[in-house]
Design an enzyme around this catalytic site. Structure first.
Site, mmCIF file in Angstrom:
data_model
loop_
_atom_site.group_PDB
_atom_site.id
_atom_site.type_symbol
_atom_site.label_atom_id
_atom_site.label_comp_id
_atom_site.label_asym_id
_atom_site.label_seq_id
_atom_site.Cartn_x
_atom_site.Cartn_y
_atom_site.Cartn_z
ATOM 1 N N ASP A 8 -7.166 5.753 2.703
ATOM 2 C CA ASP A 8 -5.801 5.759 2.139
ATOM 3 C C ASP A 8 -4.918 4.585 2.569
ATOM 4 O O ASP A 8 -3.737 4.783 2.879
ATOM 5 C CB ASP A 8 -5.093 7.077 2.491
ATOM 6 N N ASP A 46 -5.652 8.373 -1.825
ATOM 7 C CA ASP A 46 -4.915 9.594 -2.105
ATOM 8 C C ASP A 46 -4.498 9.455 -3.580
ATOM 9 O O ASP A 46 -3.913 8.430 -3.964
ATOM 10 C CB ASP A 46 -3.689 9.624 -1.169
ATOM 11 N N HIS A 48 -2.941 11.715 -6.379
ATOM 12 C CA HIS A 48 -2.379 13.020 -6.752
ATOM 13 C C HIS A 48 -1.914 13.077 -8.201
ATOM 14 O O HIS A 48 -1.373 12.098 -8.724
ATOM 15 C CB HIS A 48 -1.174 13.335 -5.851
ATOM 16 N N LYS A 86 -9.201 11.303 -3.845
ATOM 17 C CA LYS A 86 -9.014 12.572 -3.146
ATOM 18 C C LYS A 86 -7.609 13.107 -3.384
ATOM 19 O O LYS A 86 -6.706 12.334 -3.738
ATOM 20 C CB LYS A 86 -9.270 12.378 -1.647
ATOM 21 N N CYS A 127 -4.959 12.271 7.009
ATOM 22 C CA CYS A 127 -6.199 11.983 6.273
ATOM 23 C C CYS A 127 -7.255 11.314 7.135
ATOM 24 O O CYS A 127 -8.447 11.562 6.939
ATOM 25 C CB CYS A 127 -5.878 11.209 5.010
HETATM 26 C C1 VGL Z 1 -1.647 11.745 3.890
HETATM 27 C C2 VGL Z 1 0.188 13.111 4.066
HETATM 28 C C3 VGL Z 1 0.064 13.462 2.750
HETATM 29 C C4 VGL Z 1 -2.571 10.772 4.550
HETATM 30 C C5 VGL Z 1 -1.776 12.094 2.567
HETATM 31 O O1 VGL Z 1 -3.191 9.948 3.835
HETATM 32 O O2 VGL Z 1 -2.692 10.807 5.782
HETATM 33 N N1 VGL Z 1 -0.672 12.266 4.628
HETATM 34 N N2 VGL Z 1 -0.925 12.947 2.012
HETATM 35 ZN ZN ZN Z 2 -1.098 13.052 -0.131
#
Ligand code: VGL
Ligand code: ZN
Length: 179
Positions: A8, A46, A48, A86, A127
């Site tokens: 991420d 990430d 979404h 993800k 993550c």
């Molecule tokens: C993450 C919070 C929400 C991360 C992803 O990549 O660590 N943290 N979504």
């Molecule tokens: Zn997230």
């Protein structure tokens, strides 16, 4: 197959983004430098949908196909072999790269004979931690590159707790010069 998982490392987790790791920019040159040491590089995003339950806990971030979910221009993405999406469902958080929905990461790595995984990226407490714990539970020897990860620092103490949890689960903490 020396394998790197970049978790991420996206605009929304960097300063100026929706959910920034305050020191996130510092890891970009470190990640660029270490990529040449690996035979296989996978990077999670990430990714979404707009209407996920995840946004009941977090500010809106890393929505699919928006600038916030892009990689920063400074990251040498040409060296990345495989991209993992993800957090793509609207019903769960999908913190771990092993929850990627476009590729089954465990099958993918096992087919390539990968037994050890080096992990870097964002964010330490969520993550990165969840990906490391999943890697260990799938029996990979797992290294976390300390100077190539950064925390979101949302709650004091969580970052230390995350390091502790990863160590107790069996992760090996190293620095980039020792790869
Ligand atoms: C993450 C919070 C929400 C991360 C992803 O990549 O660590 N943290 N979504
Ligand atoms: Zn997230």
């Amino acid at each position: 197959m020396k394998t790197l998982l970049i978790v991420d490392l996206q605009n929304d987790f960097l300063p100026g983004g929706a959910l920034p790791a305050p020191d996130g920019n510092q890891i970009i040159p470190v990640v660029n430098n270490i990529m040449d040491k690996f035979d296989l590089i996978t990077a999670s995003k990430d990714w979404h949908p707009e209407d996920t339950v995840h946004f009941e806990k977090w500010p809106v971030h890393c929505v699919q196909n928006t600038p916030g979910s892009d990689f920063p221009n400074e990251l040498e993405t040409g060296k990345i072999d495989t991209f993992l999406h993800k957090g793509t469902k609207n019903t769960d958080d999908g913190y771990s790269a092993f929850e990627a929905t476009n590729i089954n990461l465990d099958n993918f790595l096992k087919e390539k004979g990968v037994t050890e995984l080096y992990v870097c990226g964002l964010t330490t407490e969520y993550c990165v931690k969840n990906s490391v714990l999943d890697a260990l539970s799938h029996h990979y020897k797992t290294y976390v590159i300390k100077d190539a990860v950064a925390g979101v620092k949302a709650h004091p103490g969580d970052e230390d707790k995350a390091w502790q949890e990863m160590k107790v689960a069996g992760a090996t903490i190293i620095t980039s010069e020792n790869i």
